[in-house]
Design a protein around this motif. Structure first.
Motif, short mmCIF file in Angstrom:
data_model
loop_
_atom_site.label_atom_id
_atom_site.label_comp_id
_atom_site.label_asym_id
_atom_site.label_seq_id
_atom_site.Cartn_x
_atom_site.Cartn_y
_atom_site.Cartn_z
N SER A 1 0.50 -1.38 -0.05
CA SER A 1 -0.02 -0.12 0.00
C SER A 1 0.72 1.26 -0.03
O SER A 1 0.29 2.22 -0.63
CB SER A 1 -0.90 -0.02 1.21
OG SER A 1 -0.07 -0.21 2.56
N MET A 2 2.06 1.11 0.54
CA MET A 2 2.82 2.43 0.60
C MET A 2 4.05 2.53 -0.15
O MET A 2 4.37 3.47 -0.93
CB MET A 2 3.30 2.43 2.05
CG MET A 2 2.23 2.50 3.22
SD MET A 2 3.07 2.90 4.95
CE MET A 2 3.74 4.51 4.81
N GLN A 3 4.75 1.31 -0.56
CA GLN A 3 5.77 1.39 -1.28
C GLN A 3 5.69 0.29 -2.38
O GLN A 3 6.71 -1.10 -1.93
CB GLN A 3 7.34 1.40 -0.61
CG GLN A 3 7.45 2.85 0.11
CD GLN A 3 8.86 2.80 0.97
OE1 GLN A 3 9.29 1.93 1.35
NE2 GLN A 3 9.06 4.12 1.12
N PRO A 4 5.02 -0.09 -3.07
CA PRO A 4 4.81 -1.16 -4.11
C PRO A 4 6.13 -1.69 -4.93
O PRO A 4 6.32 -2.72 -5.26
CB PRO A 4 3.47 -0.90 -5.00
CG PRO A 4 3.43 0.56 -4.70
CD PRO A 4 4.03 1.02 -3.44
N GLU A 5 7.03 -0.50 -5.16
CA GLU A 5 8.05 -0.60 -5.88
C GLU A 5 9.10 -1.70 -5.34
O GLU A 5 9.90 -2.36 -5.85
CB GLU A 5 8.44 0.58 -6.30
CG GLU A 5 7.87 1.52 -7.08
CD GLU A 5 6.91 2.30 -6.54
OE1 GLU A 5 7.04 2.38 -5.28
OE2 GLU A 5 6.08 2.72 -7.13
N LYS A 6 9.25 -1.12 -3.89
CA LYS A 6 10.04 -2.24 -3.04
C LYS A 6 9.62 -3.42 -2.98
O LYS A 6 10.53 -4.34 -2.82
CB LYS A 6 10.22 -1.45 -1.68
CG LYS A 6 11.25 -0.10 -1.98
CD LYS A 6 11.36 0.29 -0.51
CE LYS A 6 12.28 1.54 -0.41
NZ LYS A 6 12.49 2.34 0.81
N LEU A 7 8.28 -3.64 -2.81
CA LEU A 7 7.97 -5.14 -2.63
C LEU A 7 8.13 -5.75 -4.01
O LEU A 7 8.49 -6.93 -3.98
CB LEU A 7 6.21 -4.86 -2.47
CG LEU A 7 5.42 -6.35 -2.20
CD1 LEU A 7 6.21 -6.93 -1.13
CD2 LEU A 7 4.16 -6.18 -2.01
N LYS A 8 7.97 -4.98 -5.15
CA LYS A 8 8.11 -5.68 -6.70
C LYS A 8 9.43 -6.03 -6.46
O LYS A 8 9.79 -7.12 -7.01
CB LYS A 8 7.89 -4.62 -7.70
CG LYS A 8 6.06 -4.63 -7.40
CD LYS A 8 6.01 -3.82 -8.93
CE LYS A 8 4.17 -3.45 -9.05
NZ LYS A 8 4.07 -2.74 -9.96
N LEU A 9 10.52 -5.22 -6.02
CA LEU A 9 11.91 -5.63 -6.09
C LEU A 9 12.05 -6.98 -5.09
O LEU A 9 13.11 -7.55 -5.67
CB LEU A 9 12.83 -4.59 -5.34
CG LEU A 9 14.34 -4.78 -5.39
CD1 LEU A 9 14.71 -4.66 -6.81
CD2 LEU A 9 14.64 -3.38 -4.61
N VAL A 10 11.45 -6.98 -3.93
CA VAL A 10 11.78 -8.15 -3.30
C VAL A 10 11.21 -9.40 -4.08
O VAL A 10 11.90 -10.68 -3.94
CB VAL A 10 11.13 -7.91 -1.71
CG1 VAL A 10 11.12 -9.19 -1.11
CG2 VAL A 10 11.63 -6.87 -1.30
N PHE A 11 10.19 -9.18 -4.73
CA PHE A 11 9.48 -10.60 -5.37
C PHE A 11 10.11 -10.53 -6.91
O PHE A 11 9.78 -11.36 -7.76
CB PHE A 11 8.25 -10.36 -5.57
CG PHE A 11 7.53 -10.79 -4.15
CD1 PHE A 11 7.29 -12.23 -3.70
CD2 PHE A 11 7.42 -10.09 -3.09
CE1 PHE A 11 6.71 -12.58 -2.48
CE2 PHE A 11 6.80 -10.44 -1.62
CZ PHE A 11 6.52 -11.67 -1.62
N ASN A 12 11.28 -9.71 -7.24
CA ASN A 12 11.88 -10.02 -8.41
C ASN A 12 10.68 -9.55 -9.72
O ASN A 12 11.01 -9.92 -10.58
CB ASN A 12 12.31 -11.35 -8.79
CG ASN A 12 13.42 -11.80 -7.96
OD1 ASN A 12 13.99 -10.85 -7.25
ND2 ASN A 12 13.73 -12.96 -7.83
N LEU A 13 9.89 -8.56 -9.16
CA LEU A 13 9.18 -8.22 -10.22
C LEU A 13 9.44 -6.72 -10.78
O LEU A 13 9.00 -5.67 -10.44
CB LEU A 13 7.63 -8.06 -9.84
CG LEU A 13 6.69 -9.30 -9.29
CD1 LEU A 13 5.64 -9.04 -8.67
CD2 LEU A 13 6.92 -10.52 -10.25
N ASP A 14 10.24 -6.78 -11.72
CA ASP A 14 11.04 -5.42 -12.22
C ASP A 14 9.98 -4.89 -13.14
O ASP A 14 9.16 -5.25 -13.87
CB ASP A 14 12.33 -5.69 -13.02
CG ASP A 14 12.27 -6.75 -14.04
OD1 ASP A 14 11.11 -7.58 -14.22
OD2 ASP A 14 13.10 -7.04 -14.82
N GLU A 15 10.39 -3.62 -13.37
CA GLU A 15 9.50 -2.67 -14.02
C GLU A 15 9.56 -2.94 -15.68
O GLU A 15 8.81 -2.61 -16.39
CB GLU A 15 9.71 -1.24 -13.82
CG GLU A 15 9.51 -0.93 -12.55
CD GLU A 15 9.81 0.74 -12.29
OE1 GLU A 15 10.33 1.40 -13.18
OE2 GLU A 15 9.53 1.23 -10.90
N GLY A 16 10.63 -3.78 -15.96
CA GLY A 16 10.76 -4.08 -17.56
C GLY A 16 9.68 -5.02 -18.03
O GLY A 16 9.12 -4.79 -19.11
#
Length: 327
Positions: A272-287
């Motif tokens: 809810s607050m920092q979804p970018e960091k959560l995606k980084l932890v789960f290897n969900l890059d923005e590419g």
């Protein structure tokens, strides 16, 4: 006959015994095999996501192994006592021995180890298990112990947990053990669902499943806590009393439940607050997101252009003029 931690009793002349629980050994072996497989494929993961992926695998396998293993452990509540006590019925001989009581979700283990082991011309080293699970009859196991002539201290402690005992401890521990076991099986199912959701990935609902797993594990502790804190009959050996306290399985369940609670809350807050960091932890890059946007744009109609070539790219049917001739 089942005995201490799934191994055979240490009677004289017995075959080689296994000093570990065979069920736990199988469960631990399966999860260690899965961990070894993940370690083998770890070098194939490139970039900074390698460490996060390995941590997720280790934590996930640890939680699953704990939730499944504690179903079969017999040290939710333990107690030890060293006392001088009678060894056999109708005998005045006294022995000095360590008497242990180990209570699990499906039964009770009673140990008797002499100090020293060889006394009164016998080897005093017993481990006896009396089950109260759905498929077991505790009173029948106790009657079999009487027929076999087990030592008096073991029978004395086991008698406290029979259905005919005025202590009523059998009903308390049996019901609480069944409810605790049920909630732990539900926790194992929710843990498995959370693993599936994280692999899809549906991170928010995976965090909810981790919270539910933690809640179920804590509820199992509550059920066992209620049984332990009810009034009990004293187990007396002369002036000394055998008292029990929470064992390793209880504290391991508590620690794992708090770990799942912390992880679930962290995932929900980060989502809810920092979804970018959560995606980084789960290897969900923005590419991947950018590729999906490009893929979606390829299906959109081309923008209107004023070039001459675009004017020519008109269906032929629209350019054909039909001339009608009157006869």
């Amino acid at each position: 006959m089942m005995v201490w931690n799934g191994s055979f009793p240490f009677y004289p002349g017995a075959n080689v015994c296994f000093p570990f629980n065979t069920t736990q050994a199988v469960i631990v072996s399966v999860f260690l095999s899965m961990l070894a497989t993940c370690i083998i494929i770890l070098p194939g993961i490139q970039g900074r996501g390698q460490l996060f992926w390995f941590l997720r695998v280790v934590i996930g396998l640890f939680v699953g192994a704990v939730v499944l293993t504690i179903q079969f452990t017999r040290d939710w509540e333990t107690g030890w006592l060293t006392a001088n006590t009678s060894y056999k019925s109708f005998s005045h001989a006294l022995v000095n021995a360590d008497i242990g009581l180990h209570i699990g979700l499906t039964g009770v283990n009673i140990t008797l180890v002499g100090n020293p082991v060889n006394q009164v011309n016998e080897t005093i080293n017993y481990n006896e298990h009396f089950a109260w699970s759905f498929s077991a009859d505790y009173d029948h196991s106790y009657s079999k112990g009487l027929e076999r002539g087990l030592p008096s201290p073991i029978l004395y402690v086991a008698e406290k947990f029979t259905t005919q005992s005025p202590c009523n401890m059998h009903r308390q521990y049996r019901i609480s053990g069944h409810y605790a076991s049920l909630t732990l099986w539900m926790a194992f199912c929710t843990w498995f669902i959370s693993i599936l959701l994280f692999s899809m990935p549906i991170l928010l609902y995976g965090g909810y499943m981790l919270l539910l797993t933690a809640a179920l594990m804590l509820f199992s502790l509550l059920f066992f806590f209620m049984a332990r804190n009810t009034p009990k009959c004293p187990i007396q050996f002369g002036p000394a009393s055998l008292k029990t306290d929470y064992g390793g399985s209880f504290w391991l369940t508590l620690a794992t439940g708090l770990l799942c609670l912390l992880l679930g809350l962290s995932i929900i807050i980060l989502n809810s607050m920092q979804p970018e960091k959560l995606k980084l932890v789960f290897n969900l890059d923005e590419g991947k997101g950018e590729e999906e946007k490009v893929w979606d744009k390829s299906y959109l109609p081309a923008k209107p252009s004023s070039s001459a070539q675009d004017v020519l790219m008109v269906p032929l049917g629209e350019l054909c003029e039909v001339t009608a001739t009157h006869l």
